[in-house]
Scaffold this motif. Structure first.
Motif, PDB file in Angstrom:
ATOM      1  N   PHE A  40      -3.867  18.120  -4.782  1.00  0.00           N
ATOM      2  CA  PHE A  40      -2.839  17.559  -3.929  1.00  0.00           C
ATOM      3  C   PHE A  40      -2.513  16.113  -4.267  1.00  0.00           C
ATOM      4  O   PHE A  40      -1.647  15.518  -3.645  1.00  0.00           O
ATOM      5  CB  PHE A  40      -3.267  17.660  -2.460  1.00  0.00           C
ATOM      6  N   LEU A  41      -3.222  15.545  -5.227  1.00  0.00           N
ATOM      7  CA  LEU A  41      -2.932  14.165  -5.601  1.00  0.00           C
ATOM      8  C   LEU A  41      -1.608  14.116  -6.352  1.00  0.00           C
ATOM      9  O   LEU A  41      -1.301  15.005  -7.143  1.00  0.00           O
ATOM     10  CB  LEU A  41      -4.053  13.604  -6.481  1.00  0.00           C
ATOM     11  N   PRO A  42      -0.812  13.090  -6.099  1.00  0.00           N
ATOM     12  CA  PRO A  42       0.484  13.021  -6.780  1.00  0.00           C
ATOM     13  C   PRO A  42       0.328  12.793  -8.278  1.00  0.00           C
ATOM     14  O   PRO A  42      -0.571  12.086  -8.720  1.00  0.00           O
ATOM     15  CB  PRO A  42       1.162  11.820  -6.108  1.00  0.00           C
ATOM     16  N   LYS A  43       1.195  13.443  -9.021  1.00  0.00           N
ATOM     17  CA  LYS A  43       1.231  13.227 -10.468  1.00  0.00           C
ATOM     18  C   LYS A  43       1.928  11.889 -10.717  1.00  0.00           C
ATOM     19  O   LYS A  43       2.571  11.339  -9.834  1.00  0.00           O
ATOM     20  CB  LYS A  43       2.020  14.353 -11.157  1.00  0.00           C
ATOM     21  N   LYS A  44       1.800  11.376 -11.935  1.00  0.00           N
ATOM     22  CA  LYS A  44       2.363  10.056 -12.250  1.00  0.00           C
ATOM     23  C   LYS A  44       3.837   9.957 -11.875  1.00  0.00           C
ATOM     24  O   LYS A  44       4.281   8.980 -11.288  1.00  0.00           O
ATOM     25  CB  LYS A  44       2.181   9.746 -13.739  1.00  0.00           C
ATOM     26  N   GLU A  45       4.596  11.020 -12.184  1.00  0.00           N
ATOM     27  CA  GLU A  45       6.037  10.978 -11.933  1.00  0.00           C
ATOM     28  C   GLU A  45       6.370  11.085 -10.435  1.00  0.00           C
ATOM     29  O   GLU A  45       7.490  10.795 -10.026  1.00  0.00           O
ATOM     30  CB  GLU A  45       6.760  12.078 -12.731  1.00  0.00           C
ATOM     31  N   GLU A  46       5.393  11.481  -9.608  1.00  0.00           N
ATOM     32  CA  GLU A  46       5.634  11.632  -8.174  1.00  0.00           C
ATOM     33  C   GLU A  46       5.227  10.394  -7.366  1.00  0.00           C
ATOM     34  O   GLU A  46       5.533  10.296  -6.181  1.00  0.00           O
ATOM     35  CB  GLU A  46       4.844  12.828  -7.633  1.00  0.00           C
ATOM     36  N   LEU A  47       4.539   9.456  -8.005  1.00  0.00           N
ATOM     37  CA  LEU A  47       4.009   8.295  -7.290  1.00  0.00           C
ATOM     38  C   LEU A  47       5.098   7.473  -6.592  1.00  0.00           C
ATOM     39  O   LEU A  47       4.971   7.114  -5.431  1.00  0.00           O
ATOM     40  CB  LEU A  47       3.202   7.397  -8.232  1.00  0.00           C
ATOM     41  N   LYS A  48       6.193   7.202  -7.317  1.00  0.00           N
ATOM     42  CA  LYS A  48       7.267   6.382  -6.735  1.00  0.00           C
ATOM     43  C   LYS A  48       7.919   7.100  -5.561  1.00  0.00           C
ATOM     44  O   LYS A  48       8.168   6.499  -4.509  1.00  0.00           O
ATOM     45  CB  LYS A  48       8.312   6.029  -7.797  1.00  0.00           C
ATOM     46  N   GLU A  49       8.163   8.398  -5.717  1.00  0.00           N
ATOM     47  CA  GLU A  49       8.786   9.185  -4.647  1.00  0.00           C
ATOM     48  C   GLU A  49       7.907   9.172  -3.389  1.00  0.00           C
ATOM     49  O   GLU A  49       8.401   8.989  -2.274  1.00  0.00           O
ATOM     50  CB  GLU A  49       8.974  10.625  -5.140  1.00  0.00           C
ATOM     51  N   LEU A  50       6.594   9.331  -3.576  1.00  0.00           N
ATOM     52  CA  LEU A  50       5.667   9.316  -2.443  1.00  0.00           C
ATOM     53  C   LEU A  50       5.612   7.931  -1.798  1.00  0.00           C
ATOM     54  O   LEU A  50       5.621   7.812  -0.568  1.00  0.00           O
ATOM     55  CB  LEU A  50       4.267   9.758  -2.894  1.00  0.00           C
ATOM     56  N   ALA A  51       5.580   6.904  -2.627  1.00  0.00           N
ATOM     57  CA  ALA A  51       5.556   5.528  -2.112  1.00  0.00           C
ATOM     58  C   ALA A  51       6.800   5.255  -1.260  1.00  0.00           C
ATOM     59  O   ALA A  51       6.705   4.688  -0.171  1.00  0.00           O
ATOM     60  CB  ALA A  51       5.464   4.537  -3.268  1.00  0.00           C
ATOM     61  N   ASP A  52       7.972   5.685  -1.748  1.00  0.00           N
ATOM     62  CA  ASP A  52       9.217   5.495  -1.006  1.00  0.00           C
ATOM     63  C   ASP A  52       9.191   6.262   0.317  1.00  0.00           C
ATOM     64  O   ASP A  52       9.595   5.741   1.358  1.00  0.00           O
ATOM     65  CB  ASP A  52      10.424   5.950  -1.840  1.00  0.00           C
ATOM     66  N   MET A  53       8.693   7.508   0.272  1.00  0.00           N
ATOM     67  CA  MET A  53       8.649   8.346   1.466  1.00  0.00           C
ATOM     68  C   MET A  53       7.756   7.728   2.546  1.00  0.00           C
ATOM     69  O   MET A  53       8.078   7.760   3.727  1.00  0.00           O
ATOM     70  CB  MET A  53       8.119   9.744   1.107  1.00  0.00           C
ATOM     71  N   LEU A  54       6.624   7.137   2.119  1.00  0.00           N
ATOM     72  CA  LEU A  54       5.672   6.553   3.071  1.00  0.00           C
ATOM     73  C   LEU A  54       5.939   5.083   3.373  1.00  0.00           C
ATOM     74  O   LEU A  54       5.265   4.489   4.208  1.00  0.00           O
ATOM     75  CB  LEU A  54       4.237   6.716   2.548  1.00  0.00           C
ATOM     76  N   GLY A  55       6.896   4.498   2.650  1.00  0.00           N
ATOM     77  CA  GLY A  55       7.193   3.084   2.842  1.00  0.00           C
ATOM     78  C   GLY A  55       6.069   2.182   2.372  1.00  0.00           C
ATOM     79  O   GLY A  55       5.795   1.148   2.974  1.00  0.00           O
ATOM     80  N   HIS A  60      -0.301   0.561  -4.231  1.00  0.00           N
ATOM     81  CA  HIS A  60      -1.206   1.059  -3.188  1.00  0.00           C
ATOM     82  C   HIS A  60      -1.425   2.568  -3.368  1.00  0.00           C
ATOM     83  O   HIS A  60      -2.553   3.056  -3.288  1.00  0.00           O
ATOM     84  CB  HIS A  60      -0.640   0.761  -1.801  1.00  0.00           C
ATOM     85  N   ILE A  61      -0.346   3.304  -3.591  1.00  0.00           N
ATOM     86  CA  ILE A  61      -0.423   4.759  -3.767  1.00  0.00           C
ATOM     87  C   ILE A  61      -1.225   5.089  -5.025  1.00  0.00           C
ATOM     88  O   ILE A  61      -2.076   5.983  -5.014  1.00  0.00           O
ATOM     89  CB  ILE A  61       0.993   5.383  -3.851  1.00  0.00           C
ATOM     90  N   ARG A  62      -0.974   4.355  -6.104  1.00  0.00           N
ATOM     91  CA  ARG A  62      -1.710   4.583  -7.361  1.00  0.00           C
ATOM     92  C   ARG A  62      -3.205   4.332  -7.153  1.00  0.00           C
ATOM     93  O   ARG A  62      -4.048   5.131  -7.576  1.00  0.00           O
ATOM     94  CB  ARG A  62      -1.156   3.679  -8.462  1.00  0.00           C
TER      95      ARG A  62
END
Length: 200
Positions: A40-55, A60-62
């Motif tokens: 369930f950990l985000p892949k490298k390409e998903e990190l920015k999308e997750l960071a944006d979604m969580l604000g 921090h997400i990385r």
């Protein structure tokens, strides 16, 4: 984490509504989340999308993603241990089970009685911890809806220690199931998928 779970809750609830509607009065056993966390950990390409979604800041997400990585994800931080570390995940799942069972019971006029399974228990103490979590969630549901659905709470005996502690765990559980794959792997140190090549 709670913010992310609030976004997942409607999807989880809808899944259970569909299952209960299809199964009607037939028993449904729901095993609470038991993934190796790395899935369930985000892949490298998903990190920015997750960071944006969580604000949150992407660094921090990385950093958090790296903290949650494991060397051997199949042994360790999974099953009920994940529920101890992140109880809000199991609370969200149990809440969605209860809400959906009440909703479907009302819609199709059949009493839905879900069976909730706590995964990877090894001791009575662990089971009691989750029994309280489920009971506390049931009280929240009763406050909101005025009723608690009837339910069964059990576990899967899938580790040798759980088998050895079965008597004390059983005094608190409504049912047992047996996870022969994990029991085989952790008792004999073999995989059922591969052992036919050498076991005979």
């Amino acid at each position: 984490r709670r913010k992310a779970l609030e976004k997942i809750f409607p999807m989880q609830k809808n899944d259970f509504v569909e299952i209960f509607t299809l199964m009607k009065e037939l028993p449904v056993t729901i095993r609470l989340l038991d993934p190796p966390l790395h899935e369930f950990l985000p892949k490298k390409e998903e990190l920015k999308e997750l960071a944006d979604m969580l604000g949150k800041d992407i660094s921090h997400i990385r950093s958090r993603s790296l903290q949650l990585e494991e060397q051997n994800p199949m042994l360790g931080h999974r099953g009920c241990r994940l529920g101890v570390t992140f109880p809000e995940i199991y609370e969200m799942q149990v809440k969605s089970i209860f809400e959906s069972s009440l909703e479907v019971s009302k819609n199709i006029n059949i009493e839905i009685k879900p069976e909730i399974m706590i995964p990877l228990i090894i001791s009575e103490k662990e089971f009691i911890y989750f029994k309280k979590l489920v009971e506390n969630t049931a009280l929240i549901i009763k406050e909101k809806y005025g009723v608690i659905p009837k339910y069964l709470l059990g576990t899967m005996v899938e580790l040798p220690r759980a088998a050895l502690n079965a008597k004390s765990i059983a005094s608190h559980a409504d049912f047992f199931s047996f996870g022969t794959n994990d029991l085989t792997q952790t008792t004999f140190g073999i995989s059922r998928d591969d052992c036919a090549k050498f076991l005979p």
